[in-house]
Design a protein around this motif. Structure first.
Motif, PDB file in Angstrom:
ATOM      1  N   ILE A 175      44.286 101.732 -26.031  1.00 28.83           N
ATOM      2  CA  ILE A 175      42.913 101.488 -25.583  1.00 28.83           C
ATOM      3  C   ILE A 175      41.962 102.495 -26.216  1.00 28.83           C
ATOM      4  O   ILE A 175      40.887 102.136 -26.709  1.00 28.83           O
ATOM      5  CB  ILE A 175      42.828 101.564 -24.044  1.00 28.83           C
ATOM      6  CG1 ILE A 175      43.814 100.592 -23.388  1.00 28.83           C
ATOM      7  CG2 ILE A 175      41.409 101.296 -23.564  1.00 28.83           C
ATOM      8  CD1 ILE A 175      43.628  99.150 -23.770  1.00 28.83           C
ATOM      9  N   LEU A 184      43.864  92.841 -20.975  1.00 27.88           N
ATOM     10  CA  LEU A 184      43.643  94.235 -21.396  1.00 27.88           C
ATOM     11  C   LEU A 184      43.995  94.401 -22.878  1.00 27.88           C
ATOM     12  O   LEU A 184      43.216  94.932 -23.660  1.00 27.88           O
ATOM     13  CB  LEU A 184      44.506  95.165 -20.533  1.00 27.88           C
ATOM     14  CG  LEU A 184      44.418  96.661 -20.824  1.00 27.88           C
ATOM     15  CD1 LEU A 184      43.020  97.193 -20.541  1.00 27.88           C
ATOM     16  CD2 LEU A 184      45.440  97.428 -19.982  1.00 27.88           C
ATOM     17  N   CYS A 201      40.098 105.985 -20.903  1.00 27.37           N
ATOM     18  CA  CYS A 201      40.698 105.854 -22.234  1.00 27.37           C
ATOM     19  C   CYS A 201      39.684 105.199 -23.178  1.00 27.37           C
ATOM     20  O   CYS A 201      39.514 105.616 -24.321  1.00 27.37           O
ATOM     21  CB  CYS A 201      41.972 105.011 -22.180  1.00 27.37           C
ATOM     22  SG  CYS A 201      43.163 105.544 -20.948  1.00 27.37           S
ATOM     23  N   PHE A 221      41.218  97.536 -14.940  1.00 24.39           N
ATOM     24  CA  PHE A 221      42.267  98.559 -14.878  1.00 24.39           C
ATOM     25  C   PHE A 221      41.585  99.925 -14.747  1.00 24.39           C
ATOM     26  O   PHE A 221      41.429 100.644 -15.728  1.00 24.39           O
ATOM     27  CB  PHE A 221      43.130  98.507 -16.150  1.00 24.39           C
ATOM     28  CG  PHE A 221      43.919  97.241 -16.293  1.00 24.39           C
ATOM     29  CD1 PHE A 221      45.258  97.186 -15.910  1.00 24.39           C
ATOM     30  CD2 PHE A 221      43.330  96.083 -16.794  1.00 24.39           C
ATOM     31  CE1 PHE A 221      45.986  96.017 -16.024  1.00 24.39           C
ATOM     32  CE2 PHE A 221      44.048  94.897 -16.912  1.00 24.39           C
ATOM     33  CZ  PHE A 221      45.386  94.865 -16.525  1.00 24.39           C
ATOM     34  N   MET A 237      45.473  89.745 -12.481  1.00 21.69           N
ATOM     35  CA  MET A 237      45.269  90.492 -13.730  1.00 21.69           C
ATOM     36  C   MET A 237      46.360  90.149 -14.737  1.00 21.69           C
ATOM     37  O   MET A 237      47.534  90.091 -14.391  1.00 21.69           O
ATOM     38  CB  MET A 237      45.313  91.985 -13.453  1.00 21.69           C
ATOM     39  CG  MET A 237      43.989  92.548 -13.029  1.00 21.69           C
ATOM     40  SD  MET A 237      44.122  94.311 -12.761  1.00 21.69           S
ATOM     41  CE  MET A 237      45.072  94.369 -11.251  1.00 21.69           C
ATOM     42  N   ALA A 280      42.268 102.828 -13.908  1.00 22.64           N
ATOM     43  CA  ALA A 280      42.910 104.047 -14.413  1.00 22.64           C
ATOM     44  C   ALA A 280      42.731 104.184 -15.918  1.00 22.64           C
ATOM     45  O   ALA A 280      42.998 105.238 -16.485  1.00 22.64           O
ATOM     46  CB  ALA A 280      44.401 104.041 -14.061  1.00 22.64           C
ATOM     47  N   ARG A 281      42.294 103.101 -16.577  1.00 19.80           N
ATOM     48  CA  ARG A 281      42.224 103.139 -18.033  1.00 19.80           C
ATOM     49  C   ARG A 281      40.793 103.181 -18.578  1.00 19.80           C
ATOM     50  O   ARG A 281      40.601 103.201 -19.799  1.00 19.80           O
ATOM     51  CB  ARG A 281      42.956 101.921 -18.615  1.00 19.80           C
ATOM     52  CG  ARG A 281      44.383 101.752 -18.103  1.00 19.80           C
ATOM     53  CD  ARG A 281      45.252 102.975 -18.415  1.00 19.80           C
ATOM     54  NE  ARG A 281      45.297 103.259 -19.819  1.00 19.80           N
ATOM     55  CZ  ARG A 281      46.100 102.610 -20.676  1.00 19.80           C
ATOM     56  NH1 ARG A 281      46.915 101.682 -20.246  1.00 19.80           N
ATOM     57  NH2 ARG A 281      46.104 102.921 -21.955  1.00 19.80           N
ATOM     58  N   LEU A 284      48.017  91.143 -18.440  1.00 15.38           N
ATOM     59  CA  LEU A 284      48.062  92.211 -19.446  1.00 15.38           C
ATOM     60  C   LEU A 284      47.372  91.796 -20.744  1.00 15.38           C
ATOM     61  O   LEU A 284      46.803  92.633 -21.439  1.00 15.38           O
ATOM     62  CB  LEU A 284      49.518  92.574 -19.743  1.00 15.38           C
ATOM     63  CG  LEU A 284      50.167  93.604 -18.830  1.00 15.38           C
ATOM     64  CD1 LEU A 284      51.609  93.797 -19.229  1.00 15.38           C
ATOM     65  CD2 LEU A 284      49.420  94.931 -18.884  1.00 15.38           C
TER      66      LEU A 284
END
Lengths: 423, 151
Positions: free
Chosen positions: B65, B6, B125, B119, B1, B121-122, B3
């Motif tokens: 995000i 994202l 968002c 991701f 992954m 957890a996001r 960043l």
């Protein structure tokens, strides 16, 4: 990175060897996204050392049975292990007697027990419960609930821009209707250490009962409930190297004696018939049903672990880490520390211009650094500082100065990614 | 992954300069979204005339995000019919949550949100504003849309 602070790496604590400590915590050797784990979320939950893992493992493999029930060998062994852990808790916080140690599921349950079993029968409409603005939701909501049930009023003592509470401000709010003062020992969102000894003394001299939420304190400092003189002291195991799902209510025996049971069920009774039930003695009166036996065994082992290390040296190590973290964060452009009390313990919260805490949490995670982002179950604190959320690094005895250097470097990386950093 | 997968340039740009940000006094519908995990709040204002989204603006405070997703959403739905906007919600929802979903080029700039699904957890968002939109468009009483929560 920062010369004056870096020196701390070498100067303090010849007696405290953090690498020896780290070897006791298996999880610290794992990697996250290709980086060694830097676990800076101990305020949420700390990791467990080998003695805790081994004690739980040994209990489950060899001794598991229900406690206080059977005459068979395993039940007697399980009971002995469980009650030995209670004795360790008693000594750990210097309680007078094992009857003062109620083993529960955590701090939250302990506060709810006191709210429902101590406060609810006592409170009349117009009575007051005094808390502070920096409390965790677990030390707010149970009081709001009991106020709604009784017509009592929740009074909130202010904090100042540093995140400190003043004894004088709290004393000014102690009135003839104040029945209980409930406050944190250490703020989970700000790190503020509250002057709990003075606050308890002020409350006692006015006949006000006291509950101290020690969830963020017990792992970081030595707590002596007899010296404090509080009526109740509550804390959780999983923030002091024990498993989750176990916590402690300390209560002064004469106060606990007068309180009715909270939950009914097995183990909290002496005799039951359909005409009536007689309740068991302390501490069992408040321990209905089969408890988290493995967790309690783990809690006892965690206390044994803490007693095996040089605690004053460990505390000095954590204080040095905190000072170094403040110095490191001070070099990051656009970073504002939230919570600058003169006395702090264990943690530091901040906001960073242009980078929302939630984004920061993801970016740090990609570098193997675990921090907490959000409102930290303290929304009134966030409102006070006019921030939606903060990022929080919270420390344990196994953290290192090098991990804080990595935090600083990762924060700079976040600034560059968001186009905020100077080149 | 990575960043940068994202935080693509489009996301960073819309975070720094959110489009259609602010109040909309002529709104025919207002909806509030809340993410209890991070405390983020979003207020969405829509002016729907004859089944068409004539104007849309948003307010609130959120992470990059959620801000970028809301900003991109307002650009994408302005001028669309209610049915078209709801169909777009479904496609973006699939983009955010379904591993197998192919990058649909016809989504245009919204494709920048595809990195979010790596991701987990996001995801909330990015999806908060879209759930808020769907709630506003589906509500029979547009002036009193119940608040949307991601939990």
């Amino acid at each position: 990175m920062i010369e004056s602070a870096q020196m701390k790496n070498d100067t303090p604590l010849r007696t405290f060897d953090v690498e020896t400590i780290r070897r006791e915590f298996p999880v610290l050797s794992r990697s996250v996204h290709g980086h060694p784990l830097a676990y800076l979320d101990n305020g949420a939950s700390s990791q467990s050392p080998n003695p805790v893992i081994d004690a739980v493992d040994d209990y489950v493999r060899r001794h598991h049975s229900n406690i206080h029930r059977g005459v068979h060998t395993l039940s007697q062994e399980a009971t002995a292990l469980y009650e030995a852990a209670r004795d360790r808790v008693m000594r750990f916080i210097n309680a007078r007697a094992r009857s003062e140690i109620i083993l529960l599921h955590g701090t939250t349950e302990a506060v709810n027990l006191v709210a429902q079993s101590y406060a609810r029968p006592l409170l009349r409409a117009g009575d007051e419960i005094l808390i502070t603005h920096l409390e965790h939701h677990a030390n707010i909501v149970p009081w709001q609930m009991v106020c709604a049930q009784t017509g009592a009023k929740l009074v909130v003592a202010p904090i100042d821009s540093r995140g400190e509470v003043s004894v004088a401000a709290i004393e000014a709010l102690m009135g003839p209707r104040t029945r209980l003062l409930a406050c944190a020992h250490v703020s989970n969102a700000l790190g503020t250490v509250l002057p709990v000894a003075q606050l308890v003394q002020s409350a006692k001299s006015r006949g006000i009962a006291t509950l101290i939420d020690g969830a963020q304190a017990v792992a970081h400092m030595q707590v002596d409930v007899r010296a404090l003189g509080c009526d109740f002291y509550v804390f959780s195991g999983h923030k002091m190297y024990a498993p989750t799902g176990v916590g402690v209510l300390y209560g002064r025996e004469e106060v606990l004696e007068r309180m009715p049971p909270w939950q009914g069920g097995g183990d909290m009774i002496l005799t039951v018939s359909f005409e009536g039930t007689t309740y068991n003695a302390l501490p069992y009166k408040f321990e209905a049903g089969t408890p988290n036996i493995a967790g309690v065994v783990g809690l006892g082992a965690a206390i044994g672990f803490l007693e095996s290390i040089d605690r004053p040296a460990a505390q000095a190590h954590e204080e040095a880490l905190l000072a170094y973290a403040h110095a490191t964060l001070g070099t990051i452009p656009g970073l504002r520390v939230i919570g600058t009390a003169r006395e702090k313990a264990g943690l530091v919260s901040w906001v960073l211009d242009g980078v929302h805490p939630h984004d920061l949490g993801t970016i740090l995670d990609q570098d193997g650094i675990a921090v907490r982002t959000g409102h930290h179950c303290a929304m009134p604190v966030m409102d006070f500082f006019s921030v939606p959320a903060t990022t929080r690094a919270s420390f344990a005895i196994y953290n290192t100065f090098a991990e804080i250097d990595r935090l600083g470097a990762s924060l700079m990386r976040a600034l560059h990614l968001f186009g905020r950093g100077a080149d | 992954m990575d960043l940068k997968d994202l935080y693509r340039d489009v996301i960073l740009d819309h975070n720094r300069n959110p489009r259609n940000f602010g109040p909309l006094p002529s709104a025919s519908a207002d909806a509030e979204g809340f993410n209890p995990l991070c405390g983020d709040r979003l207020n969405l204002h829509l002016r729907v005339v004859d089944e068409r989204v004539e104007d849309v603006r948003f307010e609130g405070q959120g992470c990059a995000i959620s801000t970028a997703s809301a900003s991109l959403m307002t650009e994408a739905i302005k001028g669309k019919t209610r049915a078209e906007a709801l169909a777009l919600f479904e496609r973006v929802h699939a983009l955010l949550t379904e591993d197998a979903a192919p990058a649909d080029e016809s989504l245009g700039k919204l494709c920048a949100l595809s990195g979010v699904r790596e991701f987990p957890a996001r995801v909330k968002c990015a999806s908060l504003c879209w759930h808020t939109l769907a709630s506003a468009l589906n509500s029979p009483e547009p002036r009193s849309v119940p608040a949307v929560s991601t939990e």
